[in-house]
Design a protein around this motif. Sequence first.
Motif, PDB file in Angstrom:
ATOM      1  N   LEU A 133      -6.996 -40.787  12.850  1.00 46.68           N
ATOM      2  CA  LEU A 133      -5.684 -41.390  12.630  1.00 46.68           C
ATOM      3  C   LEU A 133      -4.664 -40.328  12.247  1.00 46.68           C
ATOM      4  O   LEU A 133      -5.024 -39.255  11.754  1.00 46.68           O
ATOM      5  CB  LEU A 133      -5.763 -42.428  11.501  1.00 46.68           C
ATOM      6  CG  LEU A 133      -6.662 -43.639  11.778  1.00 46.68           C
ATOM      7  CD1 LEU A 133      -7.151 -44.247  10.482  1.00 46.68           C
ATOM      8  CD2 LEU A 133      -5.925 -44.655  12.611  1.00 46.68           C
ATOM      9  N   THR A 134      -3.407 -40.636  12.463  1.00 43.05           N
ATOM     10  CA  THR A 134      -2.324 -39.732  12.092  1.00 43.05           C
ATOM     11  C   THR A 134      -1.391 -40.423  11.111  1.00 43.05           C
ATOM     12  O   THR A 134      -1.031 -41.579  11.306  1.00 43.05           O
ATOM     13  CB  THR A 134      -1.513 -39.299  13.327  1.00 43.05           C
ATOM     14  OG1 THR A 134      -2.387 -38.716  14.284  1.00 43.05           O
ATOM     15  CG2 THR A 134      -0.449 -38.283  12.940  1.00 43.05           C
ATOM     16  N   VAL A 135      -1.023 -39.705  10.065  1.00 46.66           N
ATOM     17  CA  VAL A 135      -0.018 -40.171   9.111  1.00 46.66           C
ATOM     18  C   VAL A 135       1.185 -39.236   9.221  1.00 46.66           C
ATOM     19  O   VAL A 135       1.044 -38.022   9.085  1.00 46.66           O
ATOM     20  CB  VAL A 135      -0.555 -40.179   7.667  1.00 46.66           C
ATOM     21  CG1 VAL A 135       0.567 -40.476   6.673  1.00 46.66           C
ATOM     22  CG2 VAL A 135      -1.671 -41.207   7.529  1.00 46.66           C
ATOM     23  N   SER A 136       2.351 -39.802   9.497  1.00 44.58           N
ATOM     24  CA  SER A 136       3.567 -39.003   9.673  1.00 44.58           C
ATOM     25  C   SER A 136       4.574 -39.345   8.580  1.00 44.58           C
ATOM     26  O   SER A 136       5.326 -40.320   8.693  1.00 44.58           O
ATOM     27  CB  SER A 136       4.181 -39.249  11.053  1.00 44.58           C
ATOM     28  OG  SER A 136       3.348 -38.739  12.070  1.00 44.58           O
ATOM     29  N   PRO A 137       4.605 -38.540   7.524  1.00 45.76           N
ATOM     30  CA  PRO A 137       5.586 -38.784   6.459  1.00 45.76           C
ATOM     31  C   PRO A 137       6.967 -38.265   6.837  1.00 45.76           C
ATOM     32  O   PRO A 137       7.118 -37.389   7.691  1.00 45.76           O
ATOM     33  CB  PRO A 137       5.026 -37.991   5.269  1.00 45.76           C
ATOM     34  CG  PRO A 137       3.654 -37.537   5.677  1.00 45.76           C
ATOM     35  CD  PRO A 137       3.661 -37.481   7.166  1.00 45.76           C
ATOM     36  N   GLY A 138       7.960 -38.818   6.159  1.00 50.74           N
ATOM     37  CA  GLY A 138       9.287 -38.232   6.173  1.00 50.74           C
ATOM     38  C   GLY A 138       9.387 -37.237   5.031  1.00 50.74           C
ATOM     39  O   GLY A 138       8.423 -36.546   4.704  1.00 50.74           O
ATOM     40  N   TRP A 139      10.531 -37.212   4.408  1.00 55.16           N
ATOM     41  CA  TRP A 139      10.752 -36.293   3.285  1.00 55.16           C
ATOM     42  C   TRP A 139       9.947 -36.758   2.077  1.00 55.16           C
ATOM     43  O   TRP A 139      10.014 -37.920   1.682  1.00 55.16           O
ATOM     44  CB  TRP A 139      12.242 -36.245   2.955  1.00 55.16           C
ATOM     45  CG  TRP A 139      12.606 -35.273   1.873  1.00 55.16           C
ATOM     46  CD1 TRP A 139      11.845 -34.263   1.362  1.00 55.16           C
ATOM     47  CD2 TRP A 139      13.837 -35.228   1.162  1.00 55.16           C
ATOM     48  NE1 TRP A 139      12.523 -33.575   0.390  1.00 55.16           N
ATOM     49  CE2 TRP A 139      13.756 -34.155   0.247  1.00 55.16           C
ATOM     50  CE3 TRP A 139      15.006 -35.980   1.222  1.00 55.16           C
ATOM     51  CZ2 TRP A 139      14.801 -33.827  -0.612  1.00 55.16           C
ATOM     52  CZ3 TRP A 139      16.053 -35.648   0.374  1.00 55.16           C
ATOM     53  CH2 TRP A 139      15.943 -34.582  -0.528  1.00 55.16           C
ATOM     54  N   ILE A 140       9.167 -35.852   1.484  1.00 53.05           N
ATOM     55  CA  ILE A 140       8.354 -36.155   0.308  1.00 53.05           C
ATOM     56  C   ILE A 140       8.916 -35.401  -0.890  1.00 53.05           C
ATOM     57  O   ILE A 140       9.205 -34.204  -0.810  1.00 53.05           O
ATOM     58  CB  ILE A 140       6.878 -35.772   0.521  1.00 53.05           C
ATOM     59  CG1 ILE A 140       6.341 -36.405   1.806  1.00 53.05           C
ATOM     60  CG2 ILE A 140       6.040 -36.210  -0.678  1.00 53.05           C
ATOM     61  CD1 ILE A 140       4.939 -35.945   2.156  1.00 53.05           C
TER      62      ILE A 140
END
Length: 274
Positions: free
Chosen positions: A192-199
């Motif tokens: 699976l892939t997790v794509s965050p924005g700004w953290i």
Amino acid sequence: MIEFCPKIFIQMEQFNFNNELSGKTALVTGGTKGAGKAIAERLIQAGATVIITARNEPEKKNQNLHFISADLSKSDGTKKVVKVVLKNYDKLDILINNLGGSETKGGGFEALTDEDWEHSIQTNLLAPVRLDRGFLPKMVENKNGVIIHIASIQAKLPLYDSTLPYASAKAGLLNYSKNLSNEVAPKGIRVLTVSPGWINTSSSKAMMERIAESSNITIEQATQSVMDGLGGIPFGRPAQPDEIAELVGFLVSPRANYLTGTEFVIDGGTIPTV
């Protein structure tokens, strides 16, 4: 009229997920700070044995986290981690390819050298590929395993002025992750892939301080300027590391057993399209 039946409404608090990863061994790359640290701690709470790796030891040591020093941007670094983990633990059930980042200068494509491109690709794309290749044979043998690739919304929303190689590498990681999931799903492995924005990490806070100082504005104004540069964050703020960790904790759990080959975007609504 449909009547609401209170008997079928079950609050999440009634479930105890503390031991759902008991007996599992997990590796979190880049696990000494930021989202990686939060993910590692979340997996410990779920009962997993957790190994973290980074170039430098964590500032505050956690006796529940097993640390391996390695530079994963180098082939020898990934080989070291695979060798140590399989020798000491004999297996790996969960691999969180969290390591990533951009150290390239701004200025667009003309300002970038071959070295800038190579470093970003080695760190953000080839490091996960090498680790997957090292651990997958054992996962396939056991017919069990979960691999999470931490990508970025920049794979689809690149900031060409400052992070062109990083965004390109993350786009490659997204494509690779989908392809790998198709290959290994029949063998019992979920990818699976997790794509965050700004953290909101210590690094991003330091960046806001630098922007505020150089532009003679407040940290709040610097934060707003970055959000504006992203096209705005409808939620009104960056993500907290714990929020990324909670999503990952769910995805590696038995509750997500039918999920594979999917990208999960966690960006507070930053990407403006469907």
